[in-house]
Design a protein around this motif. Structure first.
Motif, short mmCIF file in Angstrom:
data_model
loop_
_atom_site.label_atom_id
_atom_site.label_comp_id
_atom_site.label_asym_id
_atom_site.label_seq_id
_atom_site.Cartn_x
_atom_site.Cartn_y
_atom_site.Cartn_z
N HIS A 126 -46.13 -40.91 -29.21
CA HIS A 126 -46.11 -39.90 -30.26
C HIS A 126 -46.87 -40.36 -31.49
CE1 HIS A 126 -42.17 -37.90 -28.61
NE2 HIS A 126 -43.19 -37.85 -27.78
N THR A 183 -43.85 -27.80 -25.34
CA THR A 183 -42.81 -27.46 -24.36
C THR A 183 -41.97 -26.28 -24.80
OG1 THR A 183 -41.32 -29.09 -25.39
CG2 THR A 183 -42.68 -29.83 -23.54
N ASP A 187 -45.67 -34.56 -30.00
CA ASP A 187 -44.35 -34.46 -29.38
C ASP A 187 -44.53 -34.54 -27.88
OD1 ASP A 187 -41.64 -34.11 -29.02
OD2 ASP A 187 -41.49 -32.35 -30.33
N LYS A 188 -43.45 -34.33 -27.15
CA LYS A 188 -43.56 -34.28 -25.70
C LYS A 188 -44.45 -33.12 -25.31
CE LYS A 188 -39.17 -31.78 -25.40
NZ LYS A 188 -37.79 -31.81 -24.86
N THR A 227 -43.07 -31.69 -17.62
CA THR A 227 -42.85 -32.13 -19.00
C THR A 227 -42.90 -33.65 -19.05
OG1 THR A 227 -41.49 -30.21 -19.55
CG2 THR A 227 -41.24 -32.15 -20.94
N VAL A 228 -43.74 -34.18 -19.93
CA VAL A 228 -43.88 -35.62 -20.10
C VAL A 228 -43.41 -35.99 -21.50
CG1 VAL A 228 -45.45 -37.59 -20.04
CG2 VAL A 228 -45.84 -35.64 -18.52
N GLU A 229 -42.47 -36.92 -21.57
CA GLU A 229 -41.94 -37.36 -22.85
C GLU A 229 -42.56 -38.70 -23.24
OE1 GLU A 229 -37.73 -37.20 -23.07
OE2 GLU A 229 -37.59 -35.19 -22.23
N ARG A 230 -42.19 -39.18 -24.43
CA ARG A 230 -42.73 -40.45 -24.92
C ARG A 230 -42.43 -41.57 -23.93
NH1 ARG A 230 -41.89 -42.15 -30.95
NH2 ARG A 230 -39.79 -41.38 -30.58
#
Length: 427
Positions: free
Chosen positions: A129, A280, A255-256, A110-113
């Protein structure tokens, strides 16, 4: 040799000859026939010949057996279809970086901002984003640089020729003693003719501020203060502090993301489909018949049955607009109808447990009848003159009109039917 029996006429007044031994007499046959006729009449009476909605009398005594009341409730026709739990269809990431792939994330990451999607020529490609794709380089234009008259003082401080707009290069916060507003250093509130403007600037600045790099006004202008924040961001990434964002430096998503499979290997040239991704959140996709998809309307509530026997709540999120024809080669007489994909979201992700992929069932409500009289389907009897009826607890029969069948019950109506009356379930 077969024995032939001949019955001779007897004289008047003489007793009739007894029937041959081993054969029933004609009288016995007549009595049995009479009993059959009587039984048929009794059955016809029990079935309520001569219907019409009114209660019918019956000479037969009440029979033993269970009785149930007529109840008023809401009937819902429920249908179950097969679905597949997962993260949805994998989509290629719009990677625009050019060079050699030097690092890739593991599938399922999982890759977030602000996180790194991959590295090209050992430079990170960062996730931000937004819905607008990266289509140009962001930075100070030639006109902006020429229009910015600055003089550098102590390390980390910058002033324009009038001594205004002093900003700490490390924190990015404007000096309270200065009179310039954020975003106005050099270019001023309106900027110069060469200032870079656009919705893509606003989208990028919103992300920069969300990551904690502030000291500028989040708007549609890329100013000198924006460039300074970019330099601090680049320093944290280990990149040259140019103040300019290249077209391949970032990738936007709503989003992520969850990383799917990679179509390249380390050492290969970067391509625009180097990585795929999904959301996700786990969801369910149902392949519904295009002829029977009237239930599939956005925000429709459904129940998802998991492999362990538990169920969770879901909601229709989207319905495909293009029907897919069945694959050829299904065999002679194959009449499979075209289908459309229906995507169902699960609001409570914890209710799904650790499952990431599994076959599931989806139950939805089709027709519904509210506030109607119902009885168990087993309580219906077929009337001799046609139609259906109910047997009351005292052995009478009443004709009824049936409606929706659902959940083992049936909707009934008629002048002789009322809520609370007891009816018998035939044995």
């Amino acid at each position: 040799m077969a024995e032939t029996v001949v019955q001779a006429d007897h004289e008047p007044g003489a007793a009739p000859a007894p029937p041959p031994r081993g054969r029933p007499g004609r009288r016995t046959v007549l009595v049995a026939s009479a009993l059959v006729v009587v039984a048929a009449v009794a059955v016809a009476g029990a079935l309520g010949l001569g219907g019409g909605g009114a209660e019918k009398g019956s000479s037969a005594p009440p029979r033993s057996g269970s009785t149930v009341p007529v109840t008023r409730t809401t009937l819902a026709e429920r249908t179950t279809v097969d679905g597949q739990l997962g993260y949805g269809t994998e989509i290629p990431l719009p990677v625009k970086a050019t060079g050699t792939v030097t690092w890739l994330p593991a599938e399922g990451t999982t890759v977030e901002r602000g996180g790194t999607l991959l590295r090209v020529d050992d430079r990170p490609v960062v996730l931000l984003h937004g819905t607008l794709p990266m289509y140009r380089e962001l930075g100070l234009t030639t006109g902006t640089r020429q229009g910015t008259r600055q003089e550098t003082g102590a390390e980390g401080d910058t002033r324009d020729s009038g001594g205004r707009g002093r900003t700490d290069e490390t924190s990015g916060a404007p000096d309270p003693s200065g009179s310039a507003t954020p975003g106005g250093a050099g270019t001023g509130a309106g900027g110069t003719a060469g200032t870079l403007r656009g919705m893509d600037v606003l989208q990028f600045e919103s992300n920069l501020a969300a990551l904690g790099y502030t000291g500028f006004t989040v708007d549609e202008e890329f100013t000198d203060l924006t460039a300074r924040a970019v330099k601090r961001w680049q320093k944290s990434l280990g990149l040259p502090q140019t103040g300019t964002v290249g077209i391949g430096d970032v990738v936007y998503s709503a989003d992520k993301v969850r990383i799917g499979h990679a179509s390249v290997r380390l050492g290969s040239p970067a391509t625009d489909d180097a990585l795929t991704y999904t959301g996700t959140s786990r969801k369910v996709v149902v392949t519904a018949s295009a002829a029977e998809d009237s239930w599939a309307v956005r925000h429709t509530a459904v129940t998802i049955g998991l492999p362990d026997g538990t169920s969770v709540k879901g909601e229709v999120a989207s319905v495909g607009k293009s029907a897919t024809a069945p694959e050829e080669g299904g065999g002679e007489g194959d009449s499979a109808a075209p289908t459309v994909p229906v995507t169902i979201t699960v609001n409570d992700q914890k209710s799904v447990g650790r499952l990431e992929s599994a076959p599931v069932t989806v139950e939805y409500v089709g027709r519904e009848r509210a506030d109607v009289l119902t009885v168990p389907v087993a309580a219906l009897v077929a009337l001799a003159e046609g139609g259906h009826g109910l047997e009351t607890a005292d052995g009478r029969f009443v004709a009824v009109k049936t409606g929706l069948y659902a959940d083992g019950r049936v909707e009934v109506s008629g002048s002789a039917v009322r809520e609370g009356m007891d009816v018998r379930i035939p044995e």
